[in-house]
Scaffold this motif. Structure first.
Motif, short mmCIF file in Angstrom:
data_model
loop_
_atom_site.label_atom_id
_atom_site.label_comp_id
_atom_site.label_asym_id
_atom_site.label_seq_id
_atom_site.Cartn_x
_atom_site.Cartn_y
_atom_site.Cartn_z
N CYS A 1 -4.34 2.89 -3.15
CA CYS A 1 -3.27 2.58 -2.19
C CYS A 1 -2.08 1.89 -2.83
N ASP B 1 0.59 5.28 0.90
CA ASP B 1 0.60 5.92 2.22
C ASP B 1 1.95 6.52 2.60
N ARG C 1 4.33 0.69 10.11
CA ARG C 1 4.54 1.07 8.71
C ARG C 1 5.65 2.11 8.52
N ALA D 1 -7.26 -6.59 3.37
CA ALA D 1 -6.22 -5.91 4.16
C ALA D 1 -6.54 -4.42 4.30
N PHE E 1 0.85 -1.20 0.00
CA PHE E 1 0.00 0.00 0.00
C PHE E 1 0.89 1.25 0.00
N HIS F 1 -9.20 6.00 5.71
CA HIS F 1 -8.54 7.18 5.15
C HIS F 1 -9.54 8.08 4.44
C1 CIR Z 1 -3.28 -0.17 6.80
O1 CIR Z 1 -4.13 -0.28 7.67
O2 CIR Z 1 -2.41 0.70 6.86
C2 CIR Z 1 -3.31 -1.14 5.63
N1 CIR Z 1 -3.77 -2.41 6.09
C3 CIR Z 1 -4.19 -0.61 4.54
C4 CIR Z 1 -3.72 0.67 3.96
C5 CIR Z 1 -4.56 1.13 2.83
N2 CIR Z 1 -4.05 2.32 2.26
C6 CIR Z 1 -4.79 3.30 1.78
O3 CIR Z 1 -6.00 3.28 1.89
N3 CIR Z 1 -4.16 4.33 1.23
#
Ligand code: CIR
Length: 255
Positions: free
Chosen positions: A247, A66, A85, A241, A63, A160
């Motif tokens: 993402c 982010d 992360r 996920a 992803f 998000h």
């Molecule tokens: C998280 O919770 O950070 C990941 N499992 C999913 C992130 C998804 N990213 C996004 O929507 N930009």
């Protein structure tokens, strides 16, 4: 030229962060297959694909959105809200360095790229569990010299900002009004997702085409009826996920 940075699905994906979803078994091989189709679709739409080195010990590395906010003038390297992360960003910064000047979000700021929506010279930023006031303020300071205005937006019920809303062009956004108020984006035109498809607001804009998940046929048909070109990909395994289509890439426009 449009470069799409992506990152491999980690073998540890099942250990991903989850906030609004219950943990269900994830078929990593199927997620890898869907991610491959996503990359192939971006390539078919004209993107030059570049993979950031894999990070097998970071469950959420796929992803990649982010980890940075990429504008024409600068790339802001985030400090992700989820501690697990934070080690994702170094390799992404290395990959972006040849293309952009880098600015970094520093402690105590947190910011996830999934919370940042660019429309024209406006950057709408979700105030979520992942992006705090200090992170939003640092972003505003980083982009102000380049003529961008940062607008904080309240988000409720999803991970998000871009879970709830994405831009279709420079005058229109697609949103789920249960998660974000359409009024936050006035005077932009607002389309709303089909009520039975709450997660359908997340689409990737690639030139004049929208890349959307195939799990949302009613919303995608609505977009087509409005004159948008829509291509769909399967992404339901990645969705377990809590990830959506935006993402999985960082788009970097080139000369
Ligand atoms: C998280 O919770 O950070 C990941 N499992 C999913 C992130 C998804 N990213 C996004 O929507 N930009």
């Amino acid at each position: 030229m449009l470069i799409a940075l992506t990152r491999a699905v980690s073998p540890t994906l099942a250990d991903c962060e989850l906030t609004h979803l219950d943990r269900t078994p994830i078929d990593v091989a199927r997620a890898i297959e869907q991610h491959g189709q996503y990359e192939a679709t971006l390539s078919a739409l004209g993107c030059t694909m570049q993979r950031v080195p894999a990070a097998p010990d970071n469950p959420d590395a796929v992803f990649i959105e982010d980890t940075a906010v990429v504008l024409d003038e600068v790339a802001v390297i985030t400090r992700p809200g989820a501690e697990s992360r934070r080690t994702e960003v170094a390799a992404v910064a290395d990959a972006l360095a040849p293309f952009r000047a880098l600015v970094r979000i520093l402690e105590p700021g947190t910011l996830d790229g999934g919370d940042v929506m660019l429309v024209g010279r406006m950057l709408y930023v979700g105030r979520t569990l992942r992006s705090n006031d200090d992170g939003v303020a640092q972003l505003a300071r980083a982009v102000a010299p380049h003529g961008y205005t940062v607008v904080p937006v309240e988000v409720h019920g999803c991970l998000h900002l871009k879970s709830a809303v994405t831009a279709l062009d420079d005058t229109t956004v697609l949103c789920n009004p249960q998660w974000v108020s359409p009024e936050s984006f006035a005077p932009l035109r607002t389309l709303t997702v089909d009520p039975n498809e709450p997660s359908a607001a997340n689409v990737v804009r690639v030139g004049s085409t929208l890349l959307a998940a195939d799990a949302y046929p009613h919303t995608n048909a609505l977009l087509e009826a409005q004159g948008y070109a829509v291509v769909t990909v399967p992404a339901d395994e990645l969705a377990k996920a809590e990830g959506a289509v935006t993402c999985c890439s960082l788009l970097v426009s080139g000369p």
